[in-house]
Motif scaffolding. Structure first.
Motif, PDB file in Angstrom:
ATOM      1  N   MET A  18       1.021  -1.169  -0.506  1.00  0.00           N
ATOM      2  CA  MET A  18      -0.117  -0.207   0.344  1.00  0.00           C
ATOM      3  C   MET A  18       1.194   1.164   0.472  1.00  0.00           C
ATOM      4  O   MET A  18       0.670   1.772  -0.789  1.00  0.00           O
ATOM      5  CB  MET A  18      -0.784   0.096   1.137  1.00  0.00           C
ATOM      6  CG  MET A  18      -2.022  -1.490   1.058  1.00  0.00           C
ATOM      7  SD  MET A  18      -2.836  -1.461   3.168  1.00  0.00           S
ATOM      8  CE  MET A  18      -3.104  -2.753   2.816  1.00  0.00           C
ATOM      9  N   LEU A  19       1.969   1.452   0.835  1.00  0.00           N
ATOM     10  CA  LEU A  19       2.894   2.363   1.101  1.00  0.00           C
ATOM     11  C   LEU A  19       3.436   2.650  -0.896  1.00  0.00           C
ATOM     12  O   LEU A  19       3.702   4.006  -1.142  1.00  0.00           O
ATOM     13  CB  LEU A  19       3.689   2.266   2.028  1.00  0.00           C
ATOM     14  CG  LEU A  19       3.360   2.446   3.243  1.00  0.00           C
ATOM     15  CD1 LEU A  19       4.299   1.388   4.716  1.00  0.00           C
ATOM     16  CD2 LEU A  19       2.501   3.718   3.097  1.00  0.00           C
ATOM     17  N   ASP A  20       4.169   1.706  -1.226  1.00  0.00           N
ATOM     18  CA  ASP A  20       4.273   1.276  -2.439  1.00  0.00           C
ATOM     19  C   ASP A  20       3.677   1.888  -3.236  1.00  0.00           C
ATOM     20  O   ASP A  20       4.602   3.253  -4.313  1.00  0.00           O
ATOM     21  CB  ASP A  20       5.310  -0.327  -3.116  1.00  0.00           C
ATOM     22  CG  ASP A  20       6.262  -0.456  -2.146  1.00  0.00           C
ATOM     23  OD1 ASP A  20       6.656   0.058  -1.398  1.00  0.00           O
ATOM     24  OD2 ASP A  20       6.582  -2.069  -2.206  1.00  0.00           O
ATOM     25  N   LEU A  42      -4.229   0.466  -7.270  1.00  0.00           N
ATOM     26  CA  LEU A  42      -2.729   0.427  -8.167  1.00  0.00           C
ATOM     27  C   LEU A  42      -1.925  -0.795  -7.132  1.00  0.00           C
ATOM     28  O   LEU A  42      -0.938  -1.811  -7.032  1.00  0.00           O
ATOM     29  CB  LEU A  42      -1.624   1.309  -8.255  1.00  0.00           C
ATOM     30  CG  LEU A  42       0.145   0.684  -8.374  1.00  0.00           C
ATOM     31  CD1 LEU A  42      -0.220   0.583  -9.566  1.00  0.00           C
ATOM     32  CD2 LEU A  42       0.565   2.819  -8.108  1.00  0.00           C
ATOM     33  N   ALA A  43      -2.280  -1.400  -5.487  1.00  0.00           N
ATOM     34  CA  ALA A  43      -1.790  -1.821  -4.640  1.00  0.00           C
ATOM     35  C   ALA A  43      -2.497  -3.423  -4.712  1.00  0.00           C
ATOM     36  O   ALA A  43      -1.993  -3.760  -4.009  1.00  0.00           O
ATOM     37  CB  ALA A  43      -1.743  -1.866  -3.361  1.00  0.00           C
ATOM     38  N   GLY A  44      -3.483  -2.980  -5.131  1.00  0.00           N
ATOM     39  CA  GLY A  44      -4.398  -4.778  -5.128  1.00  0.00           C
ATOM     40  C   GLY A  44      -4.962  -4.739  -4.497  1.00  0.00           C
ATOM     41  O   GLY A  44      -5.174  -6.342  -4.372  1.00  0.00           O
ATOM     42  N   VAL A  45      -5.226  -4.001  -3.666  1.00  0.00           N
ATOM     43  CA  VAL A  45      -6.127  -4.259  -2.279  1.00  0.00           C
ATOM     44  C   VAL A  45      -8.048  -3.468  -2.088  1.00  0.00           C
ATOM     45  O   VAL A  45      -7.526  -2.266  -3.807  1.00  0.00           O
ATOM     46  CB  VAL A  45      -5.772  -3.684  -0.913  1.00  0.00           C
ATOM     47  CG1 VAL A  45      -4.468  -4.479  -1.002  1.00  0.00           C
ATOM     48  CG2 VAL A  45      -5.491  -2.267  -0.923  1.00  0.00           C
ATOM     49  N   SER A  46      -8.774  -3.644  -1.973  1.00  0.00           N
ATOM     50  CA  SER A  46      -9.543  -3.130  -1.630  1.00  0.00           C
ATOM     51  C   SER A  46     -10.010  -1.875  -0.722  1.00  0.00           C
ATOM     52  O   SER A  46      -8.724  -1.341  -0.161  1.00  0.00           O
ATOM     53  CB  SER A  46     -11.062  -3.557  -0.375  1.00  0.00           C
ATOM     54  OG  SER A  46     -10.683  -3.829   0.598  1.00  0.00           O
ATOM     55  N   LYS A  47     -10.653  -0.510  -1.403  1.00  0.00           N
ATOM     56  CA  LYS A  47     -10.363   0.808  -0.642  1.00  0.00           C
ATOM     57  C   LYS A  47     -10.217   0.850   1.490  1.00  0.00           C
ATOM     58  O   LYS A  47      -9.732   1.500   2.274  1.00  0.00           O
ATOM     59  CB  LYS A  47     -10.957   2.306  -1.032  1.00  0.00           C
ATOM     60  CG  LYS A  47     -10.772   3.349  -0.509  1.00  0.00           C
ATOM     61  CD  LYS A  47     -11.381   4.390  -1.498  1.00  0.00           C
ATOM     62  CE  LYS A  47     -12.869   4.053  -1.072  1.00  0.00           C
ATOM     63  NZ  LYS A  47     -13.726   5.758  -2.235  1.00  0.00           N
ATOM     64  N   PRO A  48     -11.349  -0.321   1.133  1.00  0.00           N
ATOM     65  CA  PRO A  48     -11.960   0.190   2.335  1.00  0.00           C
ATOM     66  C   PRO A  48     -10.928  -0.979   3.409  1.00  0.00           C
ATOM     67  O   PRO A  48     -10.030  -0.510   4.769  1.00  0.00           O
ATOM     68  CB  PRO A  48     -13.110  -1.163   2.954  1.00  0.00           C
ATOM     69  CG  PRO A  48     -13.995  -0.791   2.017  1.00  0.00           C
ATOM     70  CD  PRO A  48     -12.936  -0.746   0.558  1.00  0.00           C
ATOM     71  N   LEU A  49      -9.699  -1.776   2.702  1.00  0.00           N
ATOM     72  CA  LEU A  49      -8.491  -2.411   3.701  1.00  0.00           C
ATOM     73  C   LEU A  49      -7.259  -1.270   3.846  1.00  0.00           C
ATOM     74  O   LEU A  49      -6.959  -1.205   4.873  1.00  0.00           O
ATOM     75  CB  LEU A  49      -8.481  -3.058   2.833  1.00  0.00           C
ATOM     76  CG  LEU A  49      -7.063  -4.355   3.678  1.00  0.00           C
ATOM     77  CD1 LEU A  49      -7.557  -4.905   4.521  1.00  0.00           C
ATOM     78  CD2 LEU A  49      -6.542  -5.083   2.383  1.00  0.00           C
ATOM     79  N   VAL A  50      -7.215  -0.314   2.738  1.00  0.00           N
ATOM     80  CA  VAL A  50      -6.277   0.506   2.822  1.00  0.00           C
ATOM     81  C   VAL A  50      -7.110   2.077   4.338  1.00  0.00           C
ATOM     82  O   VAL A  50      -5.944   2.070   4.776  1.00  0.00           O
ATOM     83  CB  VAL A  50      -6.611   1.702   1.313  1.00  0.00           C
ATOM     84  CG1 VAL A  50      -5.431   2.806   2.186  1.00  0.00           C
ATOM     85  CG2 VAL A  50      -5.742   1.003   0.281  1.00  0.00           C
ATOM     86  N   SER A  56      -6.754   7.101   7.323  1.00  0.00           N
ATOM     87  CA  SER A  56      -6.944   8.152   6.879  1.00  0.00           C
ATOM     88  C   SER A  56      -5.856   8.680   5.717  1.00  0.00           C
ATOM     89  O   SER A  56      -4.981   8.184   5.537  1.00  0.00           O
ATOM     90  CB  SER A  56      -7.453   9.353   7.295  1.00  0.00           C
ATOM     91  OG  SER A  56      -6.254   9.837   7.779  1.00  0.00           O
ATOM     92  N   LYS A  57      -6.027   9.231   4.282  1.00  0.00           N
ATOM     93  CA  LYS A  57      -4.821   9.960   3.570  1.00  0.00           C
ATOM     94  C   LYS A  57      -4.027  10.124   4.154  1.00  0.00           C
ATOM     95  O   LYS A  57      -3.613  10.475   3.399  1.00  0.00           O
ATOM     96  CB  LYS A  57      -6.133  10.866   1.969  1.00  0.00           C
ATOM     97  CG  LYS A  57      -5.581  11.075   1.489  1.00  0.00           C
ATOM     98  CD  LYS A  57      -6.159  12.075   0.630  1.00  0.00           C
ATOM     99  CE  LYS A  57      -5.384  12.020  -0.658  1.00  0.00           C
ATOM    100  NZ  LYS A  57      -5.997  13.263  -1.803  1.00  0.00           N
ATOM    101  N   GLU A  58      -4.935  11.558   5.050  1.00  0.00           N
ATOM    102  CA  GLU A  58      -3.396  11.896   5.724  1.00  0.00           C
ATOM    103  C   GLU A  58      -2.083  11.468   5.928  1.00  0.00           C
ATOM    104  O   GLU A  58      -1.206  11.666   6.675  1.00  0.00           O
ATOM    105  CB  GLU A  58      -4.061  12.792   6.796  1.00  0.00           C
ATOM    106  CG  GLU A  58      -3.380  14.049   7.796  1.00  0.00           C
ATOM    107  CD  GLU A  58      -3.725  14.886   8.083  1.00  0.00           C
ATOM    108  OE1 GLU A  58      -3.786  14.816  10.305  1.00  0.00           O
ATOM    109  OE2 GLU A  58      -4.712  16.029   7.797  1.00  0.00           O
ATOM    110  N   ASP A  59      -2.977   9.928   6.901  1.00  0.00           N
ATOM    111  CA  ASP A  59      -2.205   9.269   8.032  1.00  0.00           C
ATOM    112  C   ASP A  59      -1.197   8.370   6.795  1.00  0.00           C
ATOM    113  O   ASP A  59      -1.005   7.741   7.251  1.00  0.00           O
ATOM    114  CB  ASP A  59      -3.059   8.568   9.197  1.00  0.00           C
ATOM    115  CG  ASP A  59      -3.565   8.906  10.193  1.00  0.00           C
ATOM    116  OD1 ASP A  59      -3.087  10.356  10.494  1.00  0.00           O
ATOM    117  OD2 ASP A  59      -4.411   8.361  10.700  1.00  0.00           O
ATOM    118  N   LEU A  60      -1.712   8.403   5.596  1.00  0.00           N
ATOM    119  CA  LEU A  60      -1.278   7.421   4.577  1.00  0.00           C
ATOM    120  C   LEU A  60      -0.041   8.145   4.418  1.00  0.00           C
ATOM    121  O   LEU A  60       0.938   7.522   3.756  1.00  0.00           O
ATOM    122  CB  LEU A  60      -1.988   6.905   3.371  1.00  0.00           C
ATOM    123  CG  LEU A  60      -1.718   6.277   2.278  1.00  0.00           C
ATOM    124  CD1 LEU A  60      -0.688   5.111   3.043  1.00  0.00           C
ATOM    125  CD2 LEU A  60      -2.382   6.076   1.249  1.00  0.00           C
TER     126      LEU A  60
END
Length: 213
Positions: A18-20, A42-50, A56-60
């Motif tokens: 996810m970070l990549d 792009l990470a190949g996961v669902s948005k809820p999993l992110v 949050s987007k800020e924390d990411l």
């Protein structure tokens, strides 16, 4: 790219994916324009999993800054080999810096451009990384200068400004080198050594420049 879910994948590995994806997206599109949907795909996961992993987007974005800042400082430290002459140590650190920023252009964009232009707390994270590098470079120059002219009382303030200037020049040169065709990390490091070492070399020998009376 469709989301491909692998429930057996360890959380730490999935989080790094996810970070990549986030570093790539933030670096390419900018913080504001980047979407969590795009990062998740792009990470190949669902948005809820992110959101589950990184809140949050800020924390990411903050997690991206911290990871890439740690990687950059580690690369610079690893490039400096204790025991070598001062110019060789500085050359090693600069070469490592320019190599890392050239090999990770999106990460450098996140650190050098995106984080600094979107306010707190992002700017503070980058400032902390920069201060660590400045302190490291200051100590490198201080130790070498004291050894060169056998003055154990040489104050750090005499070289702290040089370290600030050197780090600032390296940052600007990396931003230029990443967009100028054909500029290698070695060429960028050589340019900065040619620009800086004349003054630093004189300082090492106890011959600092002084303004006219």
């Amino acid at each position: 790219m469709g989301a491909v879910k692998n429930k057996r994948m360890p959380r730490a590995v999935r989080e790094q994916q996810m970070l990549d994806a986030a570093v790539h997206t933030f670096g390419q599109r900018g913080y504001r324009a980047a979407s969590m949907d795009e990062i998740a795909e792009l990470a190949g996961v669902s948005k809820p999993l992110v959101y589950l992993y990184l809140n949050s987007k800020e924390d990411l974005f903050t997690a991206c800054i911290r990871r890439e800042a740690k990687a950059l400082t580690a690369a610079v430290r690893a490039g400096v080999r204790p025991g070598l002459p001062a110019d060789h140590q500085l050359w090693g650190g600069l070469t490592a810096f320019f190599t890392h920023t050239a090999q990770n252009p999106e990460a450098w964009s996140v650190l050098h451009l995106q984080a600094r232009t979107h306010g707190e707390p992002f700017a503070a994270e980058v400032a902390a990384m920069r201060e660590e590098i400045v302190v490291f470079v200051t100590q490198l120059i201080v130790v070498a200068a004291r050894a060169a002219h056998r003055n154990p009382s040489l104050p750090e303030r005499e070289v702290a400004g040089l370290a600030e200037a050197l780090v600032g020049a390296a940052e600007s040169l990396a931003a230029w080198a990443n967009t100028a065709p054909g500029v290698s990390a070695k060429q960028a490091a050589t340019t900065l050594m040619n620009f800086a070492w004349a003054g630093l070399g004189d300082l090492m020998e106890g011959r600092p420049w002084a303004p006219p009376a």
